[in-house]
Design a protein around this motif. Structure first.
Motif, mmCIF file in Angstrom:
data_model
loop_
_atom_site.group_PDB
_atom_site.id
_atom_site.type_symbol
_atom_site.label_atom_id
_atom_site.label_comp_id
_atom_site.label_asym_id
_atom_site.label_seq_id
_atom_site.Cartn_x
_atom_site.Cartn_y
_atom_site.Cartn_z
ATOM 1 N N ILE A 195 48.901 74.917 68.882
ATOM 2 C CA ILE A 195 48.493 76.058 68.051
ATOM 3 C C ILE A 195 48.378 75.587 66.611
ATOM 4 O O ILE A 195 49.240 74.841 66.116
ATOM 5 N N SER A 196 47.341 76.037 65.949
ATOM 6 C CA SER A 196 47.161 75.700 64.541
ATOM 7 C C SER A 196 46.493 76.879 63.848
ATOM 8 O O SER A 196 46.057 77.831 64.503
ATOM 9 N N ARG A 197 46.423 76.808 62.530
ATOM 10 C CA ARG A 197 45.763 77.902 61.809
ATOM 11 C C ARG A 197 44.978 77.336 60.637
ATOM 12 O O ARG A 197 45.292 76.277 60.118
ATOM 13 N N ASN A 198 43.960 78.095 60.244
ATOM 14 C CA ASN A 198 43.117 77.756 59.105
ATOM 15 C C ASN A 198 43.226 78.896 58.110
ATOM 16 O O ASN A 198 42.742 80.006 58.372
ATOM 17 N N SER A 258 55.000 76.831 67.792
ATOM 18 C CA SER A 258 55.839 76.534 68.944
ATOM 19 C C SER A 258 55.076 76.961 70.186
ATOM 20 O O SER A 258 54.293 77.910 70.136
ATOM 21 N N VAL A 259 55.263 76.253 71.271
ATOM 22 C CA VAL A 259 54.602 76.587 72.527
ATOM 23 C C VAL A 259 55.610 76.642 73.644
ATOM 24 O O VAL A 259 56.678 76.029 73.578
ATOM 25 N N ALA A 260 55.271 77.369 74.689
ATOM 26 C CA ALA A 260 56.152 77.503 75.843
ATOM 27 C C ALA A 260 56.262 76.176 76.579
ATOM 28 O O ALA A 260 55.341 75.355 76.558
ATOM 29 N N ASP A 261 57.375 76.017 77.268
ATOM 30 C CA ASP A 261 57.583 74.779 78.030
ATOM 31 C C ASP A 261 56.493 74.583 79.081
ATOM 32 O O ASP A 261 56.142 73.454 79.404
ATOM 33 N N SER A 262 55.969 75.674 79.602
ATOM 34 C CA SER A 262 54.978 75.593 80.669
ATOM 35 C C SER A 262 53.664 74.951 80.210
ATOM 36 O O SER A 262 52.889 74.474 81.040
#
Length: 119
Positions: free
Chosen positions: A70-73, A59-63
């Motif tokens: 965002i992702s992950r490995n 999830s990311v901020a509205d700004s």
């Protein structure tokens, strides 16, 4: 003990892209949330976004929505912050942090990486 190391910051021009990395170590992160924060000069710390390691739900901020992801490995134990269409107001020190599902506050922090966006 959780250890977090950020990398990937730098000086870019408005409109450019950068990808920040947060290398995590010290324990399994299955029950953890990794957050990205930033702090601009003279301003408070802002949560940019976060991701739950177990189910890969970011999830990311509205700004920053529509520009940052965002992702992950899992193999590399690394979380990424992809930043596109950067603006001068994105200039800040960016930190990653970790908290378990049972913690209300982020308990482990990286050292931060500087992102500077010129006009």
């Amino acid at each position: 003990q959780v250890q977090l190391v950020e990398s990937g910051g730098g000086l870019v021009q408005a409109g450019d892209s950068l990808r920040l990395s947060c290398a995590a170590s010290g324990r399994p992160f299955t029950n953890y949330v990794i957050g990205w924060f930033r702090q601009a000069p003279g301003k408070g710390r802002e949560l940019v976004g976060s991701i739950r390691w177990s189910d890969d739900m970011p999830s990311v901020a509205d700004s920053v929505k529509g520009r940052f992801t965002i992702s992950r490995n899992n193999v590399k134990n690394t979380v990424y912050l992809q930043m596109n269409s950067l603006k001068p107001e994105d200039t800040a020190v960016y930190y990653c942090a970790a908290k378990s599902f049972w913690e209300s506050e982020y308990a482990a922090w990286g050292q931060g990486t500087q992102v500077t966006v010129s006009k």
